[in-house]
Motif scaffolding. Structure first.
Motif, mmCIF file in Angstrom:
data_model
loop_
_atom_site.group_PDB
_atom_site.id
_atom_site.type_symbol
_atom_site.label_atom_id
_atom_site.label_comp_id
_atom_site.label_asym_id
_atom_site.label_seq_id
_atom_site.Cartn_x
_atom_site.Cartn_y
_atom_site.Cartn_z
ATOM 1 N N HIS A 141 2.923 -4.666 -7.875
ATOM 2 C CA HIS A 141 1.736 -4.899 -7.053
ATOM 3 C C HIS A 141 0.731 -3.798 -7.390
ATOM 4 N N ALA A 175 1.747 -11.695 -2.604
ATOM 5 C CA ALA A 175 0.978 -11.861 -3.837
ATOM 6 C C ALA A 175 -0.064 -10.756 -3.954
ATOM 7 N N PRO A 192 -3.553 -8.974 -4.550
ATOM 8 C CA PRO A 192 -4.899 -9.505 -4.315
ATOM 9 C C PRO A 192 -5.573 -9.887 -5.623
ATOM 10 N N GLU A 193 -6.035 -11.100 -5.689
ATOM 11 C CA GLU A 193 -6.659 -11.591 -6.914
ATOM 12 C C GLU A 193 -7.984 -10.868 -7.160
ATOM 13 N N GLY A 194 -8.144 -10.357 -8.363
ATOM 14 C CA GLY A 194 -9.393 -9.693 -8.726
ATOM 15 C C GLY A 194 -9.502 -8.260 -8.262
ATOM 16 N N TRP A 195 -8.434 -7.701 -7.698
ATOM 17 C CA TRP A 195 -8.508 -6.356 -7.111
ATOM 18 C C TRP A 195 -8.824 -5.294 -8.166
#
Length: 540
Positions: free
Chosen positions: A6, A222, A224-227
């Motif tokens: 992560h 999951a 974070p998308e685009g983090w």
């Protein structure tokens, strides 16, 4: 302990660097066999009942490690705040949060603990000028068991740009949220962006509440998308085209352009010990890629023929040798050299320091030449390749302590603080960079009160009082054979005790609470080693 892949956990990878119990005892046994004298000193202190001395000697022998078992979480569910709403950035951007005075941004896997809402409401009510508050967290394992405390320092925009040490759980006044808004182009970094914009307008509007406010369950959640791209975009916006961003292991380094690098003056106090001075000088010459620098050697009554011959040779090679006769006064020697320095950037270097990488000065200068920055320090490693200096922490070890002392030299550090550029209360003068104008404006080192010890701490605190930040730059790495050129005797001990008293008299309240070091770490142990009992919240 292995953490899931992560990106938000990159700050906590330090727990993966530590060996398990079996491996730890194998290493200890091998070191005890290799250094029997040190091992016997540990045993002798333990048998005599001198627990503190035994612990300190054991740390010197075996090195430091994190032992940060979190306490149990408060029982019960998180209560609902009367004027508080918890929402994700997506919910806020959609306009579906309804009326509320306080909005807590959150993300998947994060939850407020019992008592958090009340604590936040009370904190905002006590200070109408507050715009945002963040706190601490506890990392939960796969079964929901607390496995690691996430204890954050006071608000530091440089640290936040380098590593998102604050996370997504931040409470904002609704008025702040309505005024500034969230940036939908920065998914995963909305809270960090809003904090930076708010603090740029009013640094006192953001506060850390040193208590557990939330839990984090990343196992199975999951990422974070685009983090990661959002964080890089945020850093690039901050540089505004005047530099570039380097990324490694989830940590960002903001490299700042220096169109006209000024002359730097490297100041080295010395007395004999030619083997130390030669290694220092040769390393600086070979491993300093700064375009223009001069070296001043402050000679404090060297008498050995080999040293005198070497100093004469240095003078013939363009290095300035400045006679500084009389009783050893580290502060006075540096002040005298600074007064004669031609450089706009002063770099104080001990004669037992050795440069390792050619970019050390450039990395320090990029921070020291910023208008808002005062003193800048480097990461220093000892002769055993362990951390000797990672910044100076106030209020620990009885007075002050070097951060992460005796941890492995390759360690990431707590919350990646051995990799991310961040603010500290002080740095050691063994390798300290500061603009000459700022140094002279605060009167330089106090050579009357702090001839040998704590002159660096005092200088940094006076620079801070003048409005400048003190920065720690882990990317600048050098070796330091600490105190290799010093000798302890009764006179030196009396002088040291007087300087301790002087530091307490001048900076007593400031020494009791270091905003860049969490109060729940045990001040009697080495930094970041273990926790003491959790206390009630005192926001800062």
């Amino acid at each position: 302990m292995r953490l899931p892949p992560h990106p938000g956990l990159d700050l906590l990878r330090f727990v993966e660097e530590q060996p398990g119990p079996v491996g730890r005892w194998v290493v200890r046994l091998l070191l005890a066999l290799k250094r029997p004298g040190e091992a016997w000193a540990v045993a002798r202190a333990a048998l005599a009942g001198k627990r503190v001395r035994a612990r300190d000697r054991a740390t010197i022998l075996w090195g430091a490690r994190h032992a940060l078992t979190p306490p149990p979480l408060p029982s019960g569910e998180a209560e609902a705040g009367l004027s508080l709403r918890v929402a994700t950035p997506a919910e806020i951007l959609s306009g579906g949060i309804g009326p509320s005075e306080i909005v807590v941004l959150t993300a998947s896997g994060h939850s407020l603990v019992q008592g958090a809402a009340t604590a936040l409401e009370q904190t905002f009510a006590a200070d109408p000028g507050l715009g945002a508050v963040y706190g601490d967290a506890v990392l939960l394992g796969p079964g929901g068991k607390p496995i690691l405390p996430v204890l954050r320092p006071a608000f530091d925009p440089d640290y936040l740009l380098a590593a998102d040490y604050i996370g997504p759980v931040v409470a904002f006044r609704r008025a702040v949220l309505d005024r500034f808004g969230l940036d939908p182009s920065l998914p995963g970094a909305e809270a960090a962006d809003l904090l930076l914009r708010l603090a740029a307008e009013d640094p006192t509007a953001v506060r850390h509440l040193p208590r557990r406010l939330s839990t984090w369950s990343p196992f199975g959640a999951a990422p974070p998308e685009g983090w990661a791209p959002s964080r890089r975009t945020l850093a690039e916006r901050h540089l505004a085209g005047a530099g570039h961003v380097e990324a490694a292991g989830g940590i960002l380094t903001l490299r700042r352009d220096l169109p006209a690098p000024p002359l730097a003056t490297l100041i080295i106090p010395t007395r004999d010990r030619i083997e130390l001075l030669r290694a220092c000088i040769e390393s600086l010459r070979a491993h300093t890629d700064w375009p223009a620098f001069e070296i001043i050697v402050c000679d404090n009554d060297s008498r050995q023929p080999r040293t005198l011959a070497y100093l004469q040779r240095l003078a013939g090679e363009g290095i300035r040798v400045l006679p500084c006769p009389g009783p050893f006064n580290f502060a006075a020697m540096n002040n005298r050299a600074a007064a004669e320095a031609r450089g706009a950037l002063l770099v104080f270097v001990n004669n037992d320091v050795v440069a390792r990488r050619s970019d050390w000065l450039r990395r320090m200068a990029e921070e020291a030449l910023r208008p808002e920055v005062g003193a800048v320090g480097a990461k220093l490693l000892d002769v055993r390749e362990r951390i000797q200096h990672g910044g100076i922490v106030l209020g620990t070890g009885g007075l002050v302590t070097h951060a992460h002392r005796h941890f492995p030299g390759t360690a990431t550090g707590y919350l990646a603080s051995l990799r991310a550029t961040h603010r500290v209360s002080a740095v050691t003068a063994a390798c300290l960079a500061v603009q000459a104008s700022k140094f002279r404006a605060v009167g330089g080192f106090d050579e009357a009160a702090f001839a040998v010890d704590f002159n660096d701490v005092d200088l940094c605190l006076r620079l801070e009082a003048a409005g400048y930040r003190t920065m720690m730059v882990p990317g600048a790495v050098l070796s330091h054979h600490e105190a290799a050129s010093r000798r302890w005797n009764p006179e030196a001990r009396l002088r040291h005790e007087a300087e301790v008293a002087a530091l307490r008299a001048r900076w007593g309240p400031r020494l009791e609470a270091d905003p860049w070091y969490h109060p729940d770490f045990d001040p009697r142990a080495g930094t970041y080693v273990r926790l003491r009992a959790w206390k009630g919240a005192v926001s800062r």
